[in-house]
Design an enzyme around this catalytic site. Structure first.
Site, mmCIF file in Angstrom:
data_model
loop_
_atom_site.group_PDB
_atom_site.id
_atom_site.type_symbol
_atom_site.label_atom_id
_atom_site.label_comp_id
_atom_site.label_asym_id
_atom_site.label_seq_id
_atom_site.Cartn_x
_atom_site.Cartn_y
_atom_site.Cartn_z
ATOM 1 N N ASP A 69 -16.973 24.421 9.282
ATOM 2 C CA ASP A 69 -16.696 22.992 9.424
ATOM 3 C C ASP A 69 -17.926 22.137 9.127
ATOM 4 O O ASP A 69 -17.816 21.053 8.551
ATOM 5 C CB ASP A 69 -16.216 22.695 10.853
ATOM 6 C CG ASP A 69 -14.869 23.313 11.132
ATOM 7 O OD1 ASP A 69 -14.159 23.647 10.174
ATOM 8 O OD2 ASP A 69 -14.524 23.467 12.322
ATOM 9 N N GLU A 90 15.857 29.509 1.802
ATOM 10 C CA GLU A 90 14.659 28.960 2.438
ATOM 11 C C GLU A 90 15.007 28.525 3.860
ATOM 12 O O GLU A 90 16.161 28.193 4.143
ATOM 13 C CB GLU A 90 14.144 27.749 1.644
ATOM 14 C CG GLU A 90 13.896 28.021 0.169
ATOM 15 C CD GLU A 90 13.902 26.736 -0.650
ATOM 16 O OE1 GLU A 90 13.193 25.786 -0.260
ATOM 17 O OE2 GLU A 90 14.623 26.687 -1.662
ATOM 18 N N LYS A 150 15.650 26.147 6.903
ATOM 19 C CA LYS A 150 16.017 24.732 7.025
ATOM 20 C C LYS A 150 15.095 24.112 8.065
ATOM 21 O O LYS A 150 15.237 24.358 9.263
ATOM 22 C CB LYS A 150 17.475 24.568 7.427
ATOM 23 C CG LYS A 150 17.904 23.101 7.427
ATOM 24 C CD LYS A 150 19.362 22.924 7.775
ATOM 25 C CE LYS A 150 19.745 21.450 7.708
ATOM 26 N NZ LYS A 150 18.941 20.600 8.600
ATOM 27 N N ASP A 188 13.306 21.473 10.498
ATOM 28 C CA ASP A 188 13.782 20.375 11.342
ATOM 29 C C ASP A 188 12.716 19.287 11.348
ATOM 30 O O ASP A 188 11.968 19.103 12.311
ATOM 31 C CB ASP A 188 14.054 20.884 12.760
ATOM 32 C CG ASP A 188 14.915 19.909 13.551
ATOM 33 O OD1 ASP A 188 15.451 18.964 12.944
ATOM 34 O OD2 ASP A 188 15.034 20.083 14.778
ATOM 35 N N TYR A 205 9.932 21.561 -1.570
ATOM 36 C CA TYR A 205 10.884 22.542 -2.075
ATOM 37 C C TYR A 205 11.708 22.099 -3.281
ATOM 38 O O TYR A 205 12.476 22.894 -3.824
ATOM 39 C CB TYR A 205 11.848 22.957 -0.962
ATOM 40 C CG TYR A 205 12.357 21.819 -0.093
ATOM 41 C CD1 TYR A 205 13.277 20.903 -0.571
ATOM 42 C CD2 TYR A 205 11.891 21.673 1.209
ATOM 43 C CE1 TYR A 205 13.729 19.865 0.226
ATOM 44 C CE2 TYR A 205 12.333 20.639 2.013
ATOM 45 C CZ TYR A 205 13.254 19.734 1.522
ATOM 46 O OH TYR A 205 13.682 18.695 2.315
ATOM 47 N N LYS A 229 23.730 26.786 9.471
ATOM 48 C CA LYS A 229 23.067 26.343 10.690
ATOM 49 C C LYS A 229 23.004 27.465 11.729
ATOM 50 O O LYS A 229 23.915 28.296 11.841
ATOM 51 C CB LYS A 229 23.807 25.135 11.296
ATOM 52 C CG LYS A 229 23.875 23.938 10.372
ATOM 53 C CD LYS A 229 22.511 23.338 10.090
ATOM 54 C CE LYS A 229 21.913 22.622 11.272
ATOM 55 N NZ LYS A 229 22.572 21.338 11.593
ATOM 56 N N CYS A 263 3.292 15.450 49.691
ATOM 57 C CA CYS A 263 3.224 16.665 48.876
ATOM 58 C C CYS A 263 4.034 17.784 49.523
ATOM 59 O O CYS A 263 3.826 18.099 50.702
ATOM 60 C CB CYS A 263 1.771 17.102 48.707
ATOM 61 S SG CYS A 263 1.593 18.682 47.838
ATOM 62 N N CYS A 312 1.304 20.720 50.707
ATOM 63 C CA CYS A 312 0.244 20.576 51.716
ATOM 64 C C CYS A 312 0.460 19.415 52.670
ATOM 65 O O CYS A 312 -0.298 19.258 53.642
ATOM 66 C CB CYS A 312 -1.114 20.439 51.034
ATOM 67 S SG CYS A 312 -1.337 18.879 50.148
ATOM 68 N N CYS A 326 -0.732 14.570 43.915
ATOM 69 C CA CYS A 326 -1.151 14.909 45.274
ATOM 70 C C CYS A 326 -2.611 14.490 45.433
ATOM 71 O O CYS A 326 -3.441 14.761 44.561
ATOM 72 C CB CYS A 326 -0.992 16.415 45.512
ATOM 73 S SG CYS A 326 -1.736 16.994 47.056
ATOM 74 N N CYS A 363 -5.413 21.189 47.721
ATOM 75 C CA CYS A 363 -3.999 21.550 47.871
ATOM 76 C C CYS A 363 -3.785 22.995 47.426
ATOM 77 O O CYS A 363 -4.135 23.361 46.295
ATOM 78 C CB CYS A 363 -3.135 20.617 47.026
ATOM 79 S SG CYS A 363 -1.381 21.050 47.010
#
Length: 676
Positions: A35, A116, A118, A120, A236, A324, A418, A421, A436, A441
């Protein structure tokens, strides 16, 4: 002022180098430089462009996030409509699609299909003229989309100039005068979880799923916000191609890849529908292990001349269909709502569900995020709800079926005491989360230790929630570092252990010595730092001292580390108690910090694991490979170097043989690792 030729040549050379390294890193996942060296090249280019403004161009790598916020999005009319796909939902419907095409084409043999995943995500179109990216737009209604050029430029895996990436071992690949490239922009699961965690902490509603998060990120008026979300994409197909291109879909995908576009490696050429259906089963098995969401597969006739014969309807092409996957959303009933205290003290309301299978996994609990989300969705005890589980995402309640109510449903409010505790619960001003107030805790301590010992962390066998509760309640352990001071008689004092099991637990704790540095970082439980981010941090900061002293700017300069994650890491190490515990753990565990990957025998090699290994778990084998610079993928492709086959290898083995991939049994694999 005239710019010296020497400066011009240096600027062009720097741009070629930077775009090449962007392609290697973001598209091929095969970085060649550290980097720091990449940052040096980018800073030098920015300095030259600042000194010589005439050299600055829209397709320079420095222009990735250089556009000012805009007031709205302009309209873009697509040259060729971006049609949607028809769907099939079972094998019979897929076979009927195949029979219909055969009646129309009357082919002498089986139809040549390309299959290929599909994706989302959000459909987009990129327009390149003479190799330069000039326009990016959304699909919109298929005819008219929105101009999102400035935001598209921030997606690092998208080349700003095709010509800079089209050289193959010195050979020049001709770039079209104009090409319209279509694909899908998406957000990987890890980034989605981190983004939602940041939004919840900031009092903002979380996104329902990665697709919505990607769409919302691409439609930001400020490109800087889009850049911080770390989007990615796969491409694609093409719209208009001014020059002659490939004559089939399989070659088109290779062509797009050669231009520098990211193409999904899970694509498969299938001769006939039976081959395509076999690949469907493979993709369905891979679905939850992929780093991004897919909701099915796309089956396309490969030959473009057959596309012309088949044509299109008003809405979709007749030569392609989406098969699907089964729904990842189901209905269930909320039997109760409980408050769960996390390791940072945040109180999370959890729906206790009537157990139901979602995506092949039985789910009995789902997060409700916070009180604002409960109020916004009007979630009540007794409600019939829609539950969603997607990959590694924690199951959540996404909607309430209000029309199914009986009148007996009970509203819920997070308690002001809580549940663990008894301390007061507060909601700090400007935050969505309840917390909390008790830093000691027990629930927080227990959750931190449980996370530390979890499979993704130190993987301490036998250290489950019941054991942790007894250790904390008995004042034997206050933090993860105390685990390494436990004596056998202390463990035997717990009613869960006998002599043998006590020894096994202590051996398991001792066996964490030398665990990988990235897993050590994950085990610390730093908010927003998941497994992927832990690996990124481990590669960039090689010791605890380096990580502890890292500045926010240094972390943000590392790809995949956004400001929210960087600030969370910095805040963790600004707490003296955290530094003290981390230091103790570091001295006990002495995590394995692998040497740089470059120069090792496995550097850049791609492995696929299949079957059951006798001496290593799948996770251990993966860690061994990655520690030597190799990479593990989930499916066999032409880029796979080795298939490691254990017992019962399944369908990946014949596929590897077909492609000529080198096959390794477990003995050969251990020899390759230097352990045989």
């Amino acid at each position: 002022m005239t710019v010296p030729d020497k400066i011009r040549r240096e600027v062009e050379d720097l741009r070629r180098q930077i775009e090449r390294h962007n392609y290697l890193y973001y598209t091929l996942d095969r970085p060649e430089i550290q980097d720091e060296e990449y940052d040096r090249l980018l800073r030098r280019l920015a300095d030259l462009e600042k000194s010589h403004p005439d050299l600055a161009t829209p397709d320079s790598p420095t222009a990735r996030v250089g556009a000012p916020p805009r007031k709205d999005f302009g309209a873009v009319r697509h040259t060729i409509p971006m049609l949607s796909l028809g769907n099939v939902f079972n094998e019979d419907e897929a076979l009927e699609f195949d029979r219909r095409l055969k009646r129309l084409l009357n082919p002498p043999n089986e139809i040549d299909y390309v299959v290929e995943p599909k994706l989302d995500g959000l459909g987009v179109e990129l327009v390149y003229e003479r190799g330069s990216l000039v326009l990016g737009s959304t699909r919109g209604d298929g005819t008219v989309g929105e101009d999102i050029t400035a935001n598209i430029r921030t997606v690092r895996s998208i080349p700003l100039r095709l010509g800079a990436l089209s050289r193959r071992e010195g050979a020049e690949l001709k770039v079209p005068d104009r090409i319209e490239i279509r694909g899908e922009i998406l957000m990987f699961k890890e980034e989605f979880l981190a983004l939602n965690a940041r939004r919840v902490e900031a009092g903002e509603p979380p996104f329902a799923n990665p697709r919505n998060a990607a769409a919302g990120s691409l439609r930001q008026l400020d490109p800087g916000v889009t850049a911080s979300r770390h989007l990615d994409g796969f491409f694609y197909t093409v719209g208009d191609l001014s020059n002659h291109g490939p004559d089939n879909q399989w070659d088109l995908l290779s062509y797009l890849s050669s231009l520098g576009l990211k193409v999904n490696h899970l694509r498969r050429r299938c001769l006939g529908m039976d081959d395509a259906l076999a690949f469907y089963d493979e993709l369905l098995q891979l679905r939850d292990d992929l780093p991004y969401e897919i909701d099915g597969m796309v089956i396309k006739v490969s030959r473009f001349d057959q596309h012309e014969v088949l044509g299109t309807s008003s809405r979709s092409p007749k030569w392609a269909v989406a098969y699907k996957f089964p729904s990842q959303q189901v209905e269930s009933v909320i039997n109760d709502i409980t408050a769960q205290v996390g390791r940072t003290g945040v109180i999370t309301p959890v729906a206790e569900l009537q157990p139901v299978k979602v995506g092949g996994v039985t789910v009995s609990r789902a997060t409700l995020h916070n009180q604002d989300e409960i109020d916004r969705k009007d979630v009540r005890i007794g409600d019939m709800v829609i539950v969603q589980r997607a990959g590694d995402v924690i199951p959540e309640v996404v909607d309430v079926l209000v029309n199914r109510r009986t009148g007996k449903e009970i509203p819920y409010t997070i308690p002001d005491i809580c549940p663990e505790c008894g301390a007061h619960v507060i909601r700090p001003e400007g935050e969505a989360a309840h917390r909390c107030t008790n830093m000691a805790c027990p629930a927080q301590v227990k959750e931190r230790i449980f996370h530390f010992a979890s499979r993704g962390g130190m993987d301490i066998e036998g250290l489950g929630r019941k054991t942790i509760s007894q250790l904390v309640d008995g004042a034997l352990v206050k933090d993860p570092a105390d685990l390494y001071r436990l004596k056998e008689d202390q463990v035997l004092s717990l009613n869960l252990f006998a002599d043998r099991s006590a020894k096994k637990l202590l051996e398991a704790i001792g066996g964490t010595r030398g665990r990988p540095w990235s897993r050590f970082i994950f085990a610390l439980g730093i908010p927003l730092v998941g497994r992927f981010v832990s690996k990124v941090l481990a590669d960039r900061f090689r010791t605890l001292a380096e990580l502890k002293d890292a500045t926010v700017d240094q972390m943000v300069a590392t790809y995949n580390i956004g400001p929210g994650i960087a600030e969370s890491v910095r805040a963790f190490f600004d707490e003296e108690r955290n530094v003290r515990v981390a230091g103790k753990l570091y001295s006990y565990i002495k995590p394995e910090i692998p040497e740089g990957h470059r120069g090792t025998d496995l550097a850049g090699k791609i492995f696929v694991l299949t079957g059951t290994l006798a001496n290593l778990t799948r996770e251990e084998a993966k860690e061994r490979i990655e520690s030597l610079g190799g990479r593990v993928t989930s499916s066999v492709s032409s880029r796979t170097d080795y298939l490691v086959a254990g017992a019962d290898p399944g369908s990946k083995l014949p596929r590897a043989k077909e492609l000529g991939v080198t096959l390794l049994d477990e003995g050969d694999f251990l020899i390759l690792l230097g352990e045989g």
